[in-house]
Design an enzyme around this catalytic site. Structure first.
Site, PDB file in Angstrom:
ATOM      1  N   CYS A  61       4.729 -19.417  23.649  1.00 44.69           N
ATOM      2  CA  CYS A  61       6.856 -19.213  24.655  1.00 44.69           C
ATOM      3  C   CYS A  61       6.535 -20.900  25.303  1.00 44.69           C
ATOM      4  O   CYS A  61       7.295 -21.319  25.658  1.00 44.69           O
ATOM      5  CB  CYS A  61       7.484 -18.551  24.863  1.00 44.69           C
ATOM      6  SG  CYS A  61       7.599 -17.412  23.247  1.00 44.69           S
ATOM      7  N   HIS A 119      12.999 -21.267  29.081  1.00 43.92           N
ATOM      8  CA  HIS A 119      12.626 -20.602  27.702  1.00 43.92           C
ATOM      9  C   HIS A 119      13.832 -19.779  27.094  1.00 43.92           C
ATOM     10  O   HIS A 119      13.304 -18.951  28.047  1.00 43.92           O
ATOM     11  CB  HIS A 119      11.394 -20.476  27.722  1.00 43.92           C
ATOM     12  CG  HIS A 119      10.853 -19.364  26.700  1.00 43.92           C
ATOM     13  ND1 HIS A 119      11.204 -19.998  25.314  1.00 43.92           N
ATOM     14  CD2 HIS A 119      10.544 -18.612  26.390  1.00 43.92           C
ATOM     15  CE1 HIS A 119      10.732 -19.090  24.008  1.00 43.92           C
ATOM     16  NE2 HIS A 119      10.447 -18.060  25.109  1.00 43.92           N
ATOM     17  N   ASN A 134      14.530 -16.699  19.757  1.00 42.91           N
ATOM     18  CA  ASN A 134      13.262 -17.239  20.595  1.00 42.91           C
ATOM     19  C   ASN A 134      12.496 -17.624  19.077  1.00 42.91           C
ATOM     20  O   ASN A 134      11.889 -17.169  19.060  1.00 42.91           O
ATOM     21  CB  ASN A 134      12.625 -16.313  21.580  1.00 42.91           C
ATOM     22  CG  ASN A 134      11.257 -16.380  21.729  1.00 42.91           C
ATOM     23  OD1 ASN A 134      11.511 -17.325  21.641  1.00 42.91           O
ATOM     24  ND2 ASN A 134      11.417 -15.353  22.485  1.00 42.91           N
TER      25      ASN A 134
HETATM   26  N1  ACO Z   1      17.245  -2.021  17.661  1.00 41.71           N
HETATM   27  C1  ACO Z   1      17.311  -0.851  17.487  1.00 41.71           C
HETATM   28  N2  ACO Z   1      16.165  -0.236  18.589  1.00 41.71           N
HETATM   29  C2  ACO Z   1      14.912  -0.358  18.763  1.00 41.71           C
HETATM   30  C3  ACO Z   1      14.787  -1.647  18.065  1.00 41.71           C
HETATM   31  C4  ACO Z   1      15.695  -2.617  17.565  1.00 41.71           C
HETATM   32  N3  ACO Z   1      15.647  -3.731  16.928  1.00 41.71           N
HETATM   33  N4  ACO Z   1      13.651  -2.014  19.092  1.00 41.71           N
HETATM   34  C5  ACO Z   1      13.354  -0.728  19.567  1.00 41.71           C
HETATM   35  N5  ACO Z   1      14.267   0.028  19.728  1.00 41.71           N
HETATM   36  C6  ACO Z   1      13.911   1.412  20.273  1.00 41.71           C
HETATM   37  C7  ACO Z   1      12.965   1.913  20.549  1.00 41.71           C
HETATM   38  O1  ACO Z   1      12.397   2.294  19.088  1.00 41.71           O
HETATM   39  C8  ACO Z   1      12.726   2.867  21.702  1.00 41.71           C
HETATM   40  O2  ACO Z   1      13.798   3.696  20.911  1.00 41.71           O
HETATM   41  P1  ACO Z   1      13.104   5.285  21.642  1.00 41.71           P
HETATM   42  O3  ACO Z   1      13.986   5.358  23.060  1.00 41.71           O
HETATM   43  O4  ACO Z   1      13.705   6.152  20.999  1.00 41.71           O
HETATM   44  O5  ACO Z   1      11.604   4.960  22.087  1.00 41.71           O
HETATM   45  C9  ACO Z   1      13.812   1.441  22.669  1.00 41.71           C
HETATM   46  O6  ACO Z   1      14.991   1.127  21.606  1.00 41.71           O
HETATM   47  C10 ACO Z   1      13.765   1.362  23.373  1.00 41.71           C
HETATM   48  O7  ACO Z   1      12.946   0.757  23.410  1.00 41.71           O
HETATM   49  P2  ACO Z   1      12.398  -0.623  24.202  1.00 41.71           P
HETATM   50  O8  ACO Z   1      11.241  -1.411  23.896  1.00 41.71           O
HETATM   51  O9  ACO Z   1      12.276   0.597  26.301  1.00 41.71           O
HETATM   52  O10 ACO Z   1      13.444  -1.137  25.253  1.00 41.71           O
HETATM   53  P3  ACO Z   1      13.666  -2.898  26.053  1.00 41.71           P
HETATM   54  O11 ACO Z   1      15.012  -1.915  26.753  1.00 41.71           O
HETATM   55  O12 ACO Z   1      13.014  -3.247  26.721  1.00 41.71           O
HETATM   56  O13 ACO Z   1      14.346  -4.272  24.944  1.00 41.71           O
HETATM   57  C11 ACO Z   1      12.790  -5.689  24.093  1.00 41.71           C
HETATM   58  C12 ACO Z   1      13.111  -4.391  24.545  1.00 41.71           C
HETATM   59  C13 ACO Z   1      14.186  -5.865  24.254  1.00 41.71           C
HETATM   60  C14 ACO Z   1      12.099  -5.969  23.166  1.00 41.71           C
HETATM   61  C15 ACO Z   1      13.021  -5.926  26.006  1.00 41.71           C
HETATM   62  O14 ACO Z   1      11.783  -5.472  26.255  1.00 41.71           O
HETATM   63  C16 ACO Z   1      12.111  -7.606  26.381  1.00 41.71           C
HETATM   64  O15 ACO Z   1      13.024  -8.740  26.381  1.00 41.71           O
HETATM   65  N6  ACO Z   1      10.937  -8.016  26.325  1.00 41.71           N
HETATM   66  C17 ACO Z   1      10.948  -9.212  26.612  1.00 41.71           C
HETATM   67  C18 ACO Z   1       9.627  -9.497  25.655  1.00 41.71           C
HETATM   68  C19 ACO Z   1      10.724 -10.910  25.078  1.00 41.71           C
HETATM   69  O16 ACO Z   1      11.485 -11.392  25.403  1.00 41.71           O
HETATM   70  N7  ACO Z   1       9.841 -11.187  25.000  1.00 41.71           N
HETATM   71  C20 ACO Z   1       9.351 -13.068  23.837  1.00 41.71           C
HETATM   72  C21 ACO Z   1       8.723 -13.553  23.945  1.00 41.71           C
HETATM   73  S1  ACO Z   1       7.776 -13.731  25.332  1.00 41.71           S
HETATM   74  C22 ACO Z   1       9.258 -14.527  26.446  1.00 41.71           C
HETATM   75  O17 ACO Z   1       9.029 -15.699  26.015  1.00 41.71           O
HETATM   76  C23 ACO Z   1       9.044 -14.562  27.857  1.00 41.71           C
END
Ligand code: ACO
Length: 325
Positions: A115, A252, A282
């Site tokens: 990214c 980004h 993204n």
């Molecule tokens: N739909 C519904 N529920 C979901 C989904 C989905 N698509 N994906 C995960 N869940 C559930 C999980 O299973 C979990 O359930 P549980 O509590 O029963 O176990 C719950 O949602 C919470 O999951 P987390 O992974 O803890 O959720 P979080 O609040 O951290 O959000 C996310 C996840 C959006 C991926 C977040 O961590 C994030 O944005 N991280 C940054 C990652 C990113 O942006 N990466 C891109 C590449 S790197 C970059 O560009 C910077």
């Protein structure tokens, strides 16, 4: 005093025709529009058609950037493509774009920093231009992330989209007050201790397969705001500016919550932040040049504006660039 600066001459973007909404994804995995929107700000994304390639998207964006700059392909002597989803393991997809543009001189190669790829590629081009080795560069970010997603993994497949963006950068000998134009400062970082937080579980020398994207989302999130804020502060400091001087922050586009967090930490007004993650999701290395294209085309970014680019991605890699447009 005269100095050589890399000045942006044109921008252009390309998005595949097919749009996939959050509602469309509800039919594919156990997710909801409400969850995706609340956690990420994403509402839809563009996805490549069968047979559509990273290089074909990159070439389309490059042609748009050349048209915007009022230049011909022959005016370009350096092509740097930022991508983690090349057409083939080799040759570099940059040479396919070079051939498609009909350019037979100069050099073309790929840069891989996930990214952060576009920030790494533009910084690389800046150094070649300032050293006098090349005169005009096409810097492209193009990605077909949909090809490396595990479409059964709801935690990752909802986050990404496909597309391409490009800028034309020209080495200009500037004098007096004009020395304020062009790329003013860059800062690149990486820390391989975190390489297992966001990666693809395949590759030529390991599995012999292409693999799928895997991510520890919460861990990426935890590092993102701090690392982004640090590298921005360092970049601004190098050029003698403060966050309050920035006209446009073009980050980004990973996740709206990360962007809001970084803007808040730096004290940047929300209306100064260019956001496209809602429409594009993204698009990895393509997201910054696509956002630049949108904000320039709709008249927000104007000549003389101070524009800050920033990215963080797999590796971890991260970096920032300050440009006087
Ligand atoms: N739909 C519904 N529920 C979901 C989904 C989905 N698509 N994906 C995960 N869940 C559930 C999980 O299973 C979990 O359930 P549980 O509590 O029963 O176990 C719950 O949602 C919470 O999951 P987390 O992974 O803890 O959720 P979080 O609040 O951290 O959000 C996310 C996840 C959006 C991926 C977040 O961590 C994030 O944005 N991280 C940054 C990652 C990113 O942006 N990466 C891109 C590449 S790197 C970059 O560009 C910077």
């Amino acid at each position: 005093m005269s100095t050589i600066r890399s000045v942006i001459k044109g921008v252009g973007g390309y998005l595949p025709a097919r749009v996939v909404t959050n509602a469309d994804l509800e039919a594919l995995v156990d997710t909801s529009d409400q969850w995706i929107t609340a956690r990420t700000g994403i509402r839809k994304r563009h996805i490549v058609a069968d047979g559509e390639l990273t290089s074909s998207m990159g070439a389309a964006a490059a042609k748009a950037a050349l048209a915007d700059a009022g230049l011909e392909p022959d005016d370009i002597d350096l092509i740097i493509l930022a991508t983690s989803t090349p057409d083939q393991t080799f040759p570099a997809s940059a040479v396919t774009i070079q051939a498609e543009l009909g350019i037979t001189h100069g050099a073309a190669f790929d840069v891989q920093a996930v990214c952060s790829g576009f920030v790494f590629a533009l910084s690389t081009a800046d150094n070649y231009l300032k050293s006098g080795q090349f005169n005009r560069a096409l810097v492209i970010g193009a990605e077909a992330f949909s090809r490396i997603l595990d479409w059964e993994d709801r935690s990752t497949c909802v986050l990404f989209g496909d597309g391409a963006g490009a800028v034309v950068v020209e080495a200009q000998k500037l004098n007096g007050v004009d020395t304020e134009r062009g790329i003013l400062a860059t800062c690149l970082r990486s820390d391989g201790r975190y390489r297992d937080k966001l990666y693809v579980d395949g590759g030529p020398s390991s599995t012999g397969t292409v693999g799928h994207l895997r991510m520890d989302g919460p861990e990426v999130f935890r590092h993102a705001v701090t690392k982004i804020s640090q590298v921005i502060t360092e970049t601004l400091g190098k050029a003698g500016y403060e966050a309050a001087d920035i006209d446009w922050f073009v980050p980004h586009q990973a996740n709206k919550r990360i962007l809001d967090g970084a803007a808040r930490k730096l004290g940047l007004a929300p209306e100064r932040v260019v956001i496209t993650v809602d429409k594009h999701a993204n698009t990895s290395a393509a997201s910054i040049p696509l956002a630049l294209t949108e904000a320039y085309t709709d008249g927000r970014i104007k000549s003389g504006d101070l524009v800050l680019l920033e990215a963080m991605g797999g590796g971890f890699t991260w970096g920032a660039l300050l440009i006087r447009w």
